[in-house]
Design a protein around this motif. Structure first.
Motif, PDB file in Angstrom:
ATOM      1  N   GLN A   1       0.831  -1.203   0.000  1.00  0.00           N
ATOM      2  CA  GLN A   1       0.000   0.000   0.000  1.00  0.00           C
ATOM      3  C   GLN A   1       0.870   1.260   0.000  1.00  0.00           C
ATOM      4  O   GLN A   1       2.017   1.239   0.477  1.00  0.00           O
ATOM      5  N   GLU A   2       0.280   2.359  -0.494  1.00  0.00           N
ATOM      6  CA  GLU A   2       0.995   3.627  -0.589  1.00  0.00           C
ATOM      7  C   GLU A   2       1.630   4.033   0.744  1.00  0.00           C
ATOM      8  O   GLU A   2       2.735   4.551   0.785  1.00  0.00           O
ATOM      9  N   THR A   3       0.878   3.818   1.846  1.00  0.00           N
ATOM     10  CA  THR A   3       1.380   4.201   3.170  1.00  0.00           C
ATOM     11  C   THR A   3       2.772   3.621   3.409  1.00  0.00           C
ATOM     12  O   THR A   3       3.668   4.307   3.916  1.00  0.00           O
ATOM     13  N   HIS A   4       2.939   2.354   3.053  1.00  0.00           N
ATOM     14  CA  HIS A   4       4.229   1.708   3.312  1.00  0.00           C
ATOM     15  C   HIS A   4       5.296   2.166   2.321  1.00  0.00           C
ATOM     16  O   HIS A   4       6.463   2.294   2.690  1.00  0.00           O
ATOM     17  N   LYS A   5       4.858   2.416   1.072  1.00  0.00           N
ATOM     18  CA  LYS A   5       5.825   2.927   0.087  1.00  0.00           C
ATOM     19  C   LYS A   5       6.356   4.289   0.554  1.00  0.00           C
ATOM     20  O   LYS A   5       7.545   4.563   0.500  1.00  0.00           O
ATOM     21  N   ASN A   6       5.406   5.146   1.023  1.00  0.00           N
ATOM     22  CA  ASN A   6       5.800   6.483   1.481  1.00  0.00           C
ATOM     23  C   ASN A   6       6.690   6.408   2.716  1.00  0.00           C
ATOM     24  O   ASN A   6       7.658   7.149   2.851  1.00  0.00           O
ATOM     25  N   ARG A   7       6.328   5.519   3.626  1.00  0.00           N
ATOM     26  CA  ARG A   7       7.130   5.365   4.856  1.00  0.00           C
ATOM     27  C   ARG A   7       8.554   4.936   4.490  1.00  0.00           C
ATOM     28  O   ARG A   7       9.522   5.461   5.028  1.00  0.00           O
ATOM     29  N   ALA A   8       8.670   3.965   3.551  1.00  0.00           N
ATOM     30  CA  ALA A   8       9.998   3.493   3.149  1.00  0.00           C
ATOM     31  C   ALA A   8      10.804   4.657   2.567  1.00  0.00           C
ATOM     32  O   ALA A   8      11.976   4.862   2.909  1.00  0.00           O
ATOM     33  N   ARG A   9      10.141   5.449   1.711  1.00  0.00           N
ATOM     34  CA  ARG A   9      10.812   6.597   1.083  1.00  0.00           C
ATOM     35  C   ARG A   9      11.272   7.602   2.138  1.00  0.00           C
ATOM     36  O   ARG A   9      12.343   8.173   2.035  1.00  0.00           O
ATOM     37  N   SER A  10      10.437   7.764   3.187  1.00  0.00           N
ATOM     38  CA  SER A  10      10.730   8.795   4.195  1.00  0.00           C
ATOM     39  C   SER A  10      12.031   8.518   4.940  1.00  0.00           C
ATOM     40  O   SER A  10      12.670   9.434   5.422  1.00  0.00           O
ATOM     41  N   PHE A  11      12.428   7.266   5.057  1.00  0.00           N
ATOM     42  CA  PHE A  11      13.712   7.025   5.726  1.00  0.00           C
ATOM     43  C   PHE A  11      14.779   6.522   4.744  1.00  0.00           C
ATOM     44  O   PHE A  11      15.721   5.832   5.121  1.00  0.00           O
TER      45      PHE A  11
END
Lengths: 127, 204
Positions: free
Chosen positions: A92-102
């Motif tokens: 899901q996007e939430t996890h893609k974004n979280r991965a990108r954030s760190f």
């Protein structure tokens, strides 16, 4: 004897033995000289990262104990030069974004030649 | 007694975890929010040993979505939620301020769609990873008591094995648990084991 710095270390973090076997097998076909460590949960991954200082890491998300994304964030905050791929079925996007954030990327399971190629490309070609 | 080792069960858990991930992505697009869905355990047991505890069926009524799958192995897949939880999921899926009466109108259709998404995501992950094709029937939804469900699961003696997956599902921070039950014949279970062995043989 000095340690050969060209030999890379990879940490595979996944609670599924089958998943770890798949990642290990595919990676060793492409990079037979890499040294591979395995952890079955985020807590063990943090300890192995401290002890072995791997160059690269693949991290599952849904595991017993702390989530893979939490473990990845903690490891990268200590070792920002390590290349980390979140290797998960939870795409899901939430996890893609979280991965990108760190500073990581999310590669979708299943573990196949294609997903391993994406992972290796990120490990060896990203800045 | 089934012929599945710990490694077989690990492979199945991983396959269904990938299926659950696909289902979560589809559901998150429907509800417009993050969906947590996980498959913590897979059990294969004799249908004789199935009871209310194995399926976490307490008292009350349950919503059951069933679908038939056929291919190298045939199975009837049944997704079970309590009726109360089923209505909450429908409410989340419809995303509006509907009354319970209005929601009940959509219950059948929405639960069939939910079952279709989850069951097909799990089975298509299995088909992709184990390299075979499965055909599916249209989903069917009914509300029944725990006794009726257990009786229904046990009535077909051609399917002596059940594969039970316990599923955790949370939409918009609302936590729900359900069970996915596959009814399998001996031949189907044997064929499934053969395919898992081929898959494991290719990586060990």
């Amino acid at each position: 004897m000095p340690v050969d710095s060209s030999i890379k270390k990879l940490l595979i973090v996944d609670d599924s033995k089958v998943s770890r076997m798949l990642i290990r097998t595919h990676i060793l076909v492409q990079r037979p000289d890499w040294v591979i460590f395995e952890a079955v949960c985020g807590e063990d991954a943090i300890e192995l990262a401290d002890n072995e200082r791997p160059d690269y890491c693949t991290m599952d998300i849904n595991m017993p104990g702390i989530s893979g994304t939490d473990a990845a964030e903690r490891i990268l905050s200590k070792y920002p030069l390590m290349k980390m791929v979140i290797f998960s079925a939870n795409i899901q996007e939430t996890h893609k974004n979280r991965a990108r954030s760190f500073g990581s990327i999310l590669v979708a399971k299943p573990v196949t030649e294609k997903s391993i190629a994406l992972t290796l490309d990120y490990f060896t070609n990203s800045k | 007694m089934s012929n599945l080792s710990e490694l077989h069960l690990d492979a199945l858990a991983e396959i269904f975890s990938i299926g659950a991930g696909r289902a979560a992505l589809s559901l998150s697009e429907i509800v417009g929010d993050e969906v947590h869905i996980s498959v913590p355990s897979v059990q294969v047991i004799n249908v004789e040993d199935i009871n209310a505890t194995t399926l976490s069926l307490n008292s009350g009524r349950f919503g059951a979505v069933s679908q038939y799958f056929s291919g190298p192995f045939n199975a009837e897949a049944v997704l079970l939620f309590t009726e109360e939880q089923a209505l909450k999921i429908v409410s989340d899926m419809m995303g509006s301020q509907m009354s319970l009466e209005e929601l009940a109108e959509f219950e059948h259709e929405a639960m069939c769609e939910l079952g279709n998404i989850i069951l097909n995501a799990c089975l298509s992950a299995m088909a992709d990873i184990l390299h075979f094709t499965l055909e599916s029937s249209l989903p069917n939804y009914r509300v029944a008591s725990a006794d009726e469900i257990l009786h229904r699961l046990k009535e077909n003696s051609n399917q002596p094995y059940v594969m039970v997956l316990h599923i955790d599902l949370a939409i918009e921070k609302r936590h729900t648990t359900g069970n996915l039950v596959f009814l399998l014949s001996s031949t189907s279970l044997t064929n499934l084991v053969i395919h898992i062995n081929q898959f494991l043989g290719s990586i060990s």
